[in-house]
Design a protein around this motif. Structure first.
Motif, mmCIF file in Angstrom:
data_model
loop_
_atom_site.group_PDB
_atom_site.id
_atom_site.type_symbol
_atom_site.label_atom_id
_atom_site.label_comp_id
_atom_site.label_asym_id
_atom_site.label_seq_id
_atom_site.Cartn_x
_atom_site.Cartn_y
_atom_site.Cartn_z
ATOM 1 N N ASN A 100 1.693 -3.499 -7.864
ATOM 2 C CA ASN A 100 2.521 -2.988 -8.947
ATOM 3 C C ASN A 100 3.958 -2.896 -8.460
ATOM 4 O O ASN A 100 4.319 -1.962 -7.753
ATOM 5 N N PRO A 101 4.791 -3.893 -8.842
ATOM 6 C CA PRO A 101 6.184 -3.883 -8.394
ATOM 7 C C PRO A 101 6.989 -2.715 -8.981
ATOM 8 O O PRO A 101 7.983 -2.311 -8.399
ATOM 9 N N ILE A 102 6.558 -2.182 -10.103
ATOM 10 C CA ILE A 102 7.292 -1.072 -10.714
ATOM 11 C C ILE A 102 7.119 0.202 -9.891
ATOM 12 O O ILE A 102 8.088 0.882 -9.569
ATOM 13 N N THR A 103 5.878 0.509 -9.533
ATOM 14 C CA THR A 103 5.631 1.698 -8.714
ATOM 15 C C THR A 103 5.719 1.383 -7.227
ATOM 16 O O THR A 103 5.605 2.276 -6.398
ATOM 17 N N ARG A 104 5.901 0.082 -6.899
ATOM 18 C CA ARG A 104 6.001 -0.397 -5.521
ATOM 19 C C ARG A 104 4.780 0.004 -4.701
ATOM 20 O O ARG A 104 4.875 0.554 -3.605
ATOM 21 N N THR A 105 3.596 -0.309 -5.296
ATOM 22 C CA THR A 105 2.341 0.008 -4.624
ATOM 23 C C THR A 105 1.468 -1.233 -4.496
ATOM 24 O O THR A 105 1.540 -2.152 -5.304
ATOM 25 N N SER A 106 0.645 -1.227 -3.466
ATOM 26 C CA SER A 106 -0.348 -2.264 -3.225
ATOM 27 C C SER A 106 -1.652 -1.537 -2.933
ATOM 28 O O SER A 106 -1.729 -0.758 -1.986
ATOM 29 N N THR A 107 -2.656 -1.790 -3.765
ATOM 30 C CA THR A 107 -3.923 -1.090 -3.636
ATOM 31 C C THR A 107 -5.054 -2.093 -3.505
ATOM 32 O O THR A 107 -5.217 -2.968 -4.366
ATOM 33 N N ARG A 108 -5.851 -1.968 -2.441
ATOM 34 C CA ARG A 108 -7.025 -2.828 -2.294
ATOM 35 C C ARG A 108 -8.043 -2.400 -3.342
ATOM 36 O O ARG A 108 -8.397 -1.238 -3.443
ATOM 37 N N VAL A 109 -8.511 -3.358 -4.123
ATOM 38 C CA VAL A 109 -9.473 -3.081 -5.187
ATOM 39 C C VAL A 109 -10.885 -3.334 -4.698
ATOM 40 O O VAL A 109 -11.770 -2.508 -4.839
ATOM 41 N N VAL A 110 -11.105 -4.508 -4.128
ATOM 42 C CA VAL A 110 -12.425 -4.902 -3.645
ATOM 43 C C VAL A 110 -12.225 -5.688 -2.361
ATOM 44 O O VAL A 110 -11.295 -6.474 -2.255
#
Length: 120
Positions: A100-110
């Motif tokens: 998410n470039p807006i919140t500047r986050t990278s989250t591993r989903v699977v």
């Protein structure tokens, strides 16, 4: 499903001998290698492709499949990964991240770990 060459891996002149992992790790960490696509070019083409497909996806989920170095460089730029080389080292086969470039986050989903072989 569609393919888009803008999501291809980093273009490079890479010998098949020696420690290719170390060369790739150094590259995503910021080292320049002769004959390798400039990191800024990778980020730009990847970002342009994402914008294109994001508009086409409209309200549908957008899933992009790509390779480790390209998939490290774009989020490193978009969300400011603190340790791009560590991010790449931790990629699993297959792996899925929500960026998410807006919140500047990278989250591993699977993530599913496929054992590496000596040829990796």
């Amino acid at each position: 499903m569609r393919t888009d060459a803008r999501f291809n891996e980093v273009t490079r002149d890479e010998p098949f001998h020696g420690d290719f992992r170390a060369r790739r790790r150094a590259y995503v960490a910021g080292a320049d290698h002769s004959g390798w696509e400039r990191r800024e070019q990778v980020v730009a083409r990847f970002g342009t492709a994402l914008q294109h497909w994001y508009v086409r996806a409209a309200t549908r989920p957008l899933v992009i499949a790509t390779h480790g170095m390209a998939m490290t460089l774009w989020p490193a730029d978009a969300v400011g990964l603190a340790d791009p080389a560590g991010f790449r080292d931790d990629l699993r086969l297959p792996d899925l991240f929500e960026i998410n470039p807006i919140t500047r986050t990278s989250t591993r989903v699977v993530a599913h770990r496929v054992p590496r072989t000596s040829a990796d």
